[in-house]
Design a protein around this motif. Structure first.
Motif, PDB file in Angstrom:
ATOM      1  N   ASP A 237       0.832  -1.206   0.000  1.00  0.00           N
ATOM      2  CA  ASP A 237       0.000   0.000   0.000  1.00  0.00           C
ATOM      3  C   ASP A 237       0.866   1.255   0.000  1.00  0.00           C
ATOM      4  O   ASP A 237       0.540   2.251  -0.666  1.00  0.00           O
ATOM      5  N   GLU A 238       1.972   1.198   0.731  1.00  0.00           N
ATOM      6  CA  GLU A 238       2.877   2.358   0.801  1.00  0.00           C
ATOM      7  C   GLU A 238       3.521   2.630  -0.561  1.00  0.00           C
ATOM      8  O   GLU A 238       3.637   3.787  -0.990  1.00  0.00           O
ATOM      9  N   GLU A 239       3.914   1.558  -1.270  1.00  0.00           N
ATOM     10  CA  GLU A 239       4.524   1.719  -2.595  1.00  0.00           C
ATOM     11  C   GLU A 239       3.505   2.220  -3.608  1.00  0.00           C
ATOM     12  O   GLU A 239       3.828   3.057  -4.474  1.00  0.00           O
ATOM     13  N   LYS A 240       2.280   1.739  -3.510  1.00  0.00           N
ATOM     14  CA  LYS A 240       1.228   2.218  -4.418  1.00  0.00           C
ATOM     15  C   LYS A 240       0.958   3.699  -4.192  1.00  0.00           C
ATOM     16  O   LYS A 240       0.801   4.473  -5.149  1.00  0.00           O
ATOM     17  N   GLU A 241       0.916   4.105  -2.934  1.00  0.00           N
ATOM     18  CA  GLU A 241       0.678   5.510  -2.612  1.00  0.00           C
ATOM     19  C   GLU A 241       1.806   6.386  -3.162  1.00  0.00           C
ATOM     20  O   GLU A 241       1.560   7.449  -3.740  1.00  0.00           O
TER      21      GLU A 241
END
Length: 361
Positions: A319-323
């Motif tokens: 989720d952090e990489e997608k954000e």
């Protein structure tokens, strides 16, 4: 071998100097990269190109507009011998042997052609021969900077593109083509090529007077900055979207602000790095542009486009990489998607920052 030893010794001296730096905001690796920048920018050619890459966050660094390479004296002596022993002709009545400016692959001399001021860009003497050794140095540096990545294909691309940039006949053709595309535009100026002063190692054109963008940007008004951004955006994206051409050497040393009675124009220099982009890649950029401009932005559609074009594998992203991925693209397109965008130093710093740990996938 002597050149490699000299570079290593210079780097060691710069590193020792950095140990006394009072700037605690820089981590060890960033300090190392700044040392590399300080070391490489004086060598010219491919090493100056790497120096430019290392200091994009410091957009006022003089490596973008003035290099001091080891080839300067040899090149100047060669030009002096050539034109001293050969009577100036073909309309060239004056040539100043003093170097006006130095770039990464050549140096600039001023002259007079048919009564008008001109400049001649001269390829550094011995640069082609030196580049083979420099490519090995660059490969070592690249492995240090991007240790998580397979660089074989990238190094091959760098090698091919740098040798193309050494051929000023290619740059001449690029500049004449771009000049024809923009000849009727009110905001863009491309210097006029002088064929009689061109060869594979020399490039002659009429002189354009004005400050480079690096010198102009910090003293101009917000309105002028935004106008520059609008013109630059028009130049870059019209080339790409209409003609599949990418002007890939965007830095403040390659643009001149030419004042006129109806306001300023943006003069564009240095066409050795023109890239002709595949239609499918251009279509991908257009898709992302349209999607990010849509008030009803769909995040799933955004990541599906990235997956379809093999930019990311969606299921592998946290989720952090997608954000981070989404914010990265939004920042790049902010000038076109925001109603309140202002072109300033803060925005330049934001788009220059790369979180490599989140970009691995």
């Amino acid at each position: 071998m002597l050149r490699t030893t000299s570079i290593c010794f210079s780097y060691m001296l710069n590193y020792i100097k950095s140990l006394g730096s009072s700037d605690d905001s820089l981590d060890k690796k960033n300090k190392n990269l700044m040392c590399l920048n300080s070391t490489l920018k004086k060598y010219g050619g491919l090493l100056s190109k790497i120096s430019q890459m290392l200091c994009y966050e410091q957009y006022t660094d003089n490596v973008f507009s003035e290099c001091e390479p080891v080839y300067r004296k040899k090149t100047t002596n060669d030009i002096r011998d050539k034109y001293t022993n050969k009577k100036l002709d073909k309309g060239l009545t004056e040539l100043d042997f003093k170097v006006a400016k130095s770039g990464s692959v050549g140096q600039i001399h001023k002259g007079i052609f048919n009564g008008k001021p001109v400049i001649i860009k001269v390829l550094y003497k011995g640069l082609k021969e030196q580049t083979k050794e420099d490519l090995k140095i660059v490969e070592t540096i690249a492995k240090y900077m991007y240790s998580h990545t397979d660089l074989k294909d990238a190094m091959e691309d760098i090698s091919n593109s740098i040798y193309i940039e050494f051929d000023f006949e290619v740059e001449k053709d690029n500049q004449e083509k771009i000049s024809l595309m923009w000849k009727d535009d009110d905001d863009i100026v491309i210097p006029e090529i002088i064929p009689e002063l061109c060869s594979s190692s020399e490039l002659g054109m009429y002189f354009l007077k004005g400050p480079v963008l690096n010198d102009y940007i910090d003293s101009c008004s917000s309105e002028q900055k935004n106008k520059i951004c609008e013109i630059l955006t028009k130049f870059l994206f019209k080339n790409l979207y209409k003609d599949n051409i990418l002007y890939s050497d965007v830095h403040g040393g390659n643009f001149i602000i030419e004042d006129g009675k109806d306001g300023f124009k943006l003069a564009v220099l240095d066409f050795g790095c023109i890239q002709y982009i595949n239609e499918s890649v251009v279509n991908f950029v257009k898709q992302i542009h349209v999607l990010l401009s849509n008030p009803n932005f769909n995040e799933d559609e955004f990541f599906q486009i990235l997956c379809d074009n093999k930019i990311v594998v969606k299921d592998d992203l946290s989720d952090e990489e997608k954000e981070y991925c989404l914010e990265f693209f939004k920042l790049q397109y902010e000038p076109f998607t925001s109603d309140y965008f202002e072109f300033n130093t803060e925005w330049l710093k934001k788009i220059s920052f790369k979180d490599i740990s989140k970009m691995k996938k």
